[in-house]
Design an enzyme around this catalytic site. Structure first.
Site, PDB file in Angstrom:
ATOM      1  N   LYS A 192       0.832  -1.218   0.000  1.00  0.00           N
ATOM      2  CA  LYS A 192       0.000   0.000   0.000  1.00  0.00           C
ATOM      3  C   LYS A 192       0.862   1.262   0.000  1.00  0.00           C
ATOM      4  O   LYS A 192       0.662   2.164  -0.798  1.00  0.00           O
ATOM      5  CB  LYS A 192      -0.934   0.012   1.231  1.00  0.00           C
ATOM      6  CG  LYS A 192      -1.849  -1.191   1.320  1.00  0.00           C
ATOM      7  CD  LYS A 192      -2.754  -1.132   2.543  1.00  0.00           C
ATOM      8  CE  LYS A 192      -2.033  -1.161   3.882  1.00  0.00           C
ATOM      9  NZ  LYS A 192      -1.300  -2.431   4.134  1.00  0.00           N
TER      10      LYS A 192
ATOM     11  N   ARG B 291      -9.827   0.610   8.603  1.00  0.00           N
ATOM     12  CA  ARG B 291      -9.355  -0.720   8.986  1.00  0.00           C
ATOM     13  C   ARG B 291     -10.400  -1.511   9.762  1.00  0.00           C
ATOM     14  O   ARG B 291     -10.140  -2.648  10.128  1.00  0.00           O
ATOM     15  CB  ARG B 291      -8.122  -0.570   9.861  1.00  0.00           C
ATOM     16  CG  ARG B 291      -6.821  -1.096   9.246  1.00  0.00           C
ATOM     17  CD  ARG B 291      -5.734  -0.725  10.231  1.00  0.00           C
ATOM     18  NE  ARG B 291      -4.503  -1.418  10.074  1.00  0.00           N
ATOM     19  CZ  ARG B 291      -3.404  -0.892   9.512  1.00  0.00           C
ATOM     20  NH1 ARG B 291      -3.431   0.295   8.965  1.00  0.00           N
ATOM     21  NH2 ARG B 291      -2.292  -1.582   9.491  1.00  0.00           N
TER      22      ARG B 291
ATOM     23  N   ARG C 186      11.640  -5.069   5.386  1.00  0.00           N
ATOM     24  CA  ARG C 186      11.327  -3.673   5.008  1.00  0.00           C
ATOM     25  C   ARG C 186      12.222  -2.672   5.729  1.00  0.00           C
ATOM     26  O   ARG C 186      12.466  -2.800   6.922  1.00  0.00           O
ATOM     27  CB  ARG C 186       9.861  -3.394   5.353  1.00  0.00           C
ATOM     28  CG  ARG C 186       9.480  -1.922   5.285  1.00  0.00           C
ATOM     29  CD  ARG C 186       8.002  -1.717   5.211  1.00  0.00           C
ATOM     30  NE  ARG C 186       7.293  -2.041   6.440  1.00  0.00           N
ATOM     31  CZ  ARG C 186       5.969  -1.977   6.558  1.00  0.00           C
ATOM     32  NH1 ARG C 186       5.220  -1.631   5.512  1.00  0.00           N
ATOM     33  NH2 ARG C 186       5.398  -2.279   7.692  1.00  0.00           N
TER      34      ARG C 186
ATOM     35  N   ARG D  73      11.151  -0.248  11.328  1.00  0.00           N
ATOM     36  CA  ARG D  73      10.115  -0.075  12.348  1.00  0.00           C
ATOM     37  C   ARG D  73      10.229  -1.161  13.408  1.00  0.00           C
ATOM     38  O   ARG D  73      10.431  -2.331  13.079  1.00  0.00           O
ATOM     39  CB  ARG D  73       8.731  -0.140  11.688  1.00  0.00           C
ATOM     40  CG  ARG D  73       8.326   1.166  11.049  1.00  0.00           C
ATOM     41  CD  ARG D  73       7.123   1.035  10.161  1.00  0.00           C
ATOM     42  NE  ARG D  73       6.006   0.292  10.742  1.00  0.00           N
ATOM     43  CZ  ARG D  73       4.868   0.046  10.115  1.00  0.00           C
ATOM     44  NH1 ARG D  73       4.688   0.501   8.866  1.00  0.00           N
ATOM     45  NH2 ARG D  73       3.919  -0.640  10.683  1.00  0.00           N
TER      46      ARG D  73
ATOM     47  N   ARG E  94      -0.524  -8.743  13.580  1.00  0.00           N
ATOM     48  CA  ARG E  94      -1.154  -7.759  12.685  1.00  0.00           C
ATOM     49  C   ARG E  94      -1.956  -8.447  11.591  1.00  0.00           C
ATOM     50  O   ARG E  94      -3.016  -7.958  11.190  1.00  0.00           O
ATOM     51  CB  ARG E  94      -0.078  -6.841  12.088  1.00  0.00           C
ATOM     52  CG  ARG E  94       0.395  -5.793  13.108  1.00  0.00           C
ATOM     53  CD  ARG E  94       1.807  -5.298  12.854  1.00  0.00           C
ATOM     54  NE  ARG E  94       1.989  -4.652  11.584  1.00  0.00           N
ATOM     55  CZ  ARG E  94       3.180  -4.407  11.032  1.00  0.00           C
ATOM     56  NH1 ARG E  94       4.282  -4.761  11.662  1.00  0.00           N
ATOM     57  NH2 ARG E  94       3.255  -3.809   9.870  1.00  0.00           N
TER      58      ARG E  94
END
Ligand code: ADP
Ligand code: ADP
Ligand code: ZN
Length: 214
Positions: A13, A88, A127, A161, A172
């Site tokens: 996204k 969400r 990431r 992160r 998640r």
């Protein structure tokens, strides 16, 4: 043009929103980025959100709607927005519908980036981003052209992160299936959902998105 980019953590996204932002001049609105900014500033909202984010749990709906509401109306009155990570939950989607309707605005498309769950663990744990300009990278799938140097701004500082670890990702993903997937059915009933194959290469996903939004 007002878009929602929909998909689990790691679907792409943020990567795609940045590209659409550049191509169409519409603003990316990432509720995750907004929450991390609040946390970095140490605001009351940020402190509350930070604890939940670390556990991979969703932040309460009223708090999210409060931080994103005014900004999305402002952008909608300009060129439009790309929502990344919001709504969400179904109550968030209903709040968004109400906010837009009261201003005579509407969503154009809800684009669902379709991916395999298992692949998301590798995407998230690999990431990283440029610490200066925020450009997104991946250890395997999107390395900087010159090792250790940001393609966009030349910085040599990168960050990861703290919630991008395997245990939190699995939490998640569970939150996504329980609380977020029903949002897709909410928008299917409104005829707004378009699907793209998010397992394709990054450039290919961009091309699919451009075909959807025209
Ligand atoms: P999201 O915002 O949906 O959580 P990101 O856009 O941050 O996802 O992408 C997660 C990670 O996967 C990033 O490191 C990114 O570089 C990488 N990535 C994004 N799209 C793809 C893709 N189509 N194929 C392989 N890796 C991808
Ligand atoms: P990703 O796309 O990788 O899942 P985000 O940056 O969108 O990550 O979100 C990170 C965290 O911020 C989530 O795990 C959740 O705790 C919180 N968050 C972000 N957006 C929302 C939202 N719309 N509703 C509730 N919590 C949110
Ligand atoms: Zn950079």
């Amino acid at each position: 043009m007002n878009l929602v980019l929909f998909g689990p953590p790691g679907a792409g996204k943020g990567t795609q929103a940045k590209r659409l932002e550049e191509a169409y001049g519409i603003k990316q609105l990432s509720t995750g980025d907004m929450l991390r900014a609040e946390a970095a500033e140490g605001t009351a909202v940020g402190q509350r959100a930070d604890a939940l984010m670390k556990e991979g749990k969703l932040v309460p709906d009223d708090l999210i709607v409060e931080i994103v509401g005014d900004r999305l109306i402002r952008e909608a009155k300009r060129k439009g927005f790309i929502l990344d990570g919001f709504p969400r939950t179904v109550p968030q989607a209903e709040a968004l519908d109400g906010l837009l309707a009261r201003k005579g605005l509407a969503l154009d498309h809800v684009v669902s980036i379709e991916v395999d769950d298992e692949a998301m663990v590798e995407r998230i744990t690999g990431r990283f981003t440029c610490a200066r300009c925020g450009a997104g990278y991946h250890d395997t799938f999107q390395r900087p052209k010159v090792d250790g140097v940001c393609d966009v701004c030349g910085s040599t500082e990168f960050k990861r992160r703290s919630d991008d670890n395997e245990a939190t990702v699995r939490q998640r993903l569970a939150a996504y299936h329980d609380e977020t997937e029903p949002v897709l059915r909410h928008y299917e009933h409104q005829g707004l959902v378009r699907k793209v194959d998010g397992m394709a290469a990054i450039d290919d996903v961009t091309a699919q998105l451009e075909a959807v939004v025209g």
